[in-house]
Design an enzyme around this catalytic site. Structure first.
Site, PDB file in Angstrom:
ATOM      1  N   HIS A 130      -2.802   1.535  10.823  1.00 37.52           N
ATOM      2  CA  HIS A 130      -1.778   1.887  11.609  1.00 37.52           C
ATOM      3  C   HIS A 130      -2.512   2.820  12.427  1.00 37.52           C
ATOM      4  O   HIS A 130      -3.253   3.275  12.710  1.00 37.52           O
ATOM      5  CB  HIS A 130      -1.729   2.960  10.441  1.00 37.52           C
ATOM      6  CG  HIS A 130      -2.108   3.966   9.918  1.00 37.52           C
ATOM      7  ND1 HIS A 130      -3.316   3.735   9.110  1.00 37.52           N
ATOM      8  CD2 HIS A 130      -1.742   5.138  10.074  1.00 37.52           C
ATOM      9  CE1 HIS A 130      -3.699   4.854   8.550  1.00 37.52           C
ATOM     10  NE2 HIS A 130      -3.195   5.624   9.486  1.00 37.52           N
ATOM     11  N   HIS A 167       0.869  -1.415   0.413  1.00 40.94           N
ATOM     12  CA  HIS A 167      -0.441  -0.120  -0.213  1.00 40.94           C
ATOM     13  C   HIS A 167       0.781   1.288  -0.231  1.00 40.94           C
ATOM     14  O   HIS A 167       2.231   1.516   0.833  1.00 40.94           O
ATOM     15  CB  HIS A 167      -1.118   0.109   1.147  1.00 40.94           C
ATOM     16  CG  HIS A 167      -1.995  -0.690   1.053  1.00 40.94           C
ATOM     17  ND1 HIS A 167      -1.945  -2.244   1.866  1.00 40.94           N
ATOM     18  CD2 HIS A 167      -3.202  -0.745   1.249  1.00 40.94           C
ATOM     19  CE1 HIS A 167      -3.100  -2.920   1.638  1.00 40.94           C
ATOM     20  NE2 HIS A 167      -4.118  -1.511   0.862  1.00 40.94           N
TER      21      HIS A 167
END
Length: 335
Positions: A334, A291
């Site tokens: 995250h 990503h």
């Protein structure tokens, strides 16, 4: 009335209402006598001495000066705050359900009375920080307007469309569009039924297009897709009083005057309200594996004093092809 716009982000725009040709003074900003007997006012979005790339100002030519009003008084309406100590800190992940929109038959609520602060950081007096608000409304603002002395509003409609009347002209903003009303700009909101959305407010900084770096000259939000209203004025006396509401140091104040504040016949400058359609965003994406960071979906950023660190980013996750190999398509968690 057909809405028209000029394009370009941060451009030097020039506009005058066609009902008053020649309303813009030629050759100077503040002549001794303006065309049609108009009053010249400068609206500054930066210090006079800012470097040219960051200097923001517009000159407005209006029927009556905006200073012609009675004194401001505290105005208790809405659910705004900038006191983040009102609730105890909570380190848990949070989310909220959609705010309910009251039925107009039960309680009429316009854009101002329907403002609710969700969260924030910093504070407006220090010119550093941000706040996130939700608005819910079912009625248009009648003979009253709002301006934000604390910072810029980035407004994201989620349900229903909004017709903004500003000192610079009119803008229609619908879901999948955003608009920015910058500090000090007076505006009124007309709605067409039950309406709801979000506001990102930044203190002490203006929204900019993010730097593109290795992406190159083109991509993400392109400057030409940002639209600015054209000049439109109303020369209207309001016998019952027109209410000008100021958001100042996190609180609301109101003043009365006997005329519409939207009496700007012509204007020029680079400090304006603007809108943008999110479908125009040119997506950059990975095509091999893993990503890319979500910063590649930044539409607008408000920079802090630290290079590379934003005060706030407005980021979208638009429809796109995700064709990377050997990875899990949804974004990773995250922290």
């Amino acid at each position: 009335f057909i809405l028209q716009y000029m394009s370009g982000f941060g451009n030097e725009h020039v506009s005058e209402d066609p009902r008053c040709p020649g309303a813009l003074p030629e050759g100077q900003n503040n002549p001794q006598v303006c065309p049609y007997g108009l009053y010249a006012e400068q609206l500054s979005g930066s210090a006079f001495t800012c470097p040219r790339p960051t200097n923001k100002r517009s000159w407005l030519y209006r029927i009556l000066p905006s200073v012609c009003h009675k004194p401001f008084k505290p105005f208790e309406e809405g659910h705004l705050t900038h006191n983040w100590d009102e609730v105890e800190p909570d380190p848990n992940q949070l989310r909220w359900k959609p705010f309910e929109i009251p039925k107009a038959s039960q309680k009429k609520m316009d854009f101002v009375s329907g403002l609710h602060t969700l969260c924030g950081a910093g504070e407006p007096r220090g010119r550093n920080g941000l706040a996130v608000h939700v608005f819910v409304c079912n009625a248009s603002m009648l003979d009253r307007c709002l301006y934000n002395s604390d910072g810029d509003f980035l407004i994201v409609p989620q349900q229903g469309k909004l017709l903004f009347t500003t000192e610079f002209g009119k803008m229609l903003v619908e879901p999948n569009e955003i608009c920015v009303i910058q500090q000090g700009m007076r505006f009124s909101v007309e709605v067409f039924g039950e309406t709801r959305g979000y506001i990102l407010e930044v203190y002490g900084a203006h929204f900019e297009l993010p730097d593109l770096g290795p992406i190159g000259a083109n991509g993400l939000a392109n400057p030409r897709d940002f639209l600015v209203p054209v000049a439109w004025y109303e020369d209207r006396q309001v016998a019952g009083g027109y209410t000008v509401i100021s958001k100042y140091q996190g609180k609301l104040f109101a003043a009365q005057q006997d005329f519409s504040p939207f009496n700007v016949v012509a204007w020029h400058g680079n400090y304006t309200p603007y809108k943008y359609h999110l479908e125009k965003f040119m997506v950059i994406n990975s095509v091999a594996f893993d990503h890319a960071d979500p910063s590649i979906f930044t539409v607008l950023t408000a920079k802090s004093t630290r290079p590379g660190v934003a005060l706030a980013d407005f980021v979208i996750f638009p429809p796109r092809w995700g064709v990377a190999n050997n990875t899990f398509r949804p974004p990773y968690y995250h922290r």
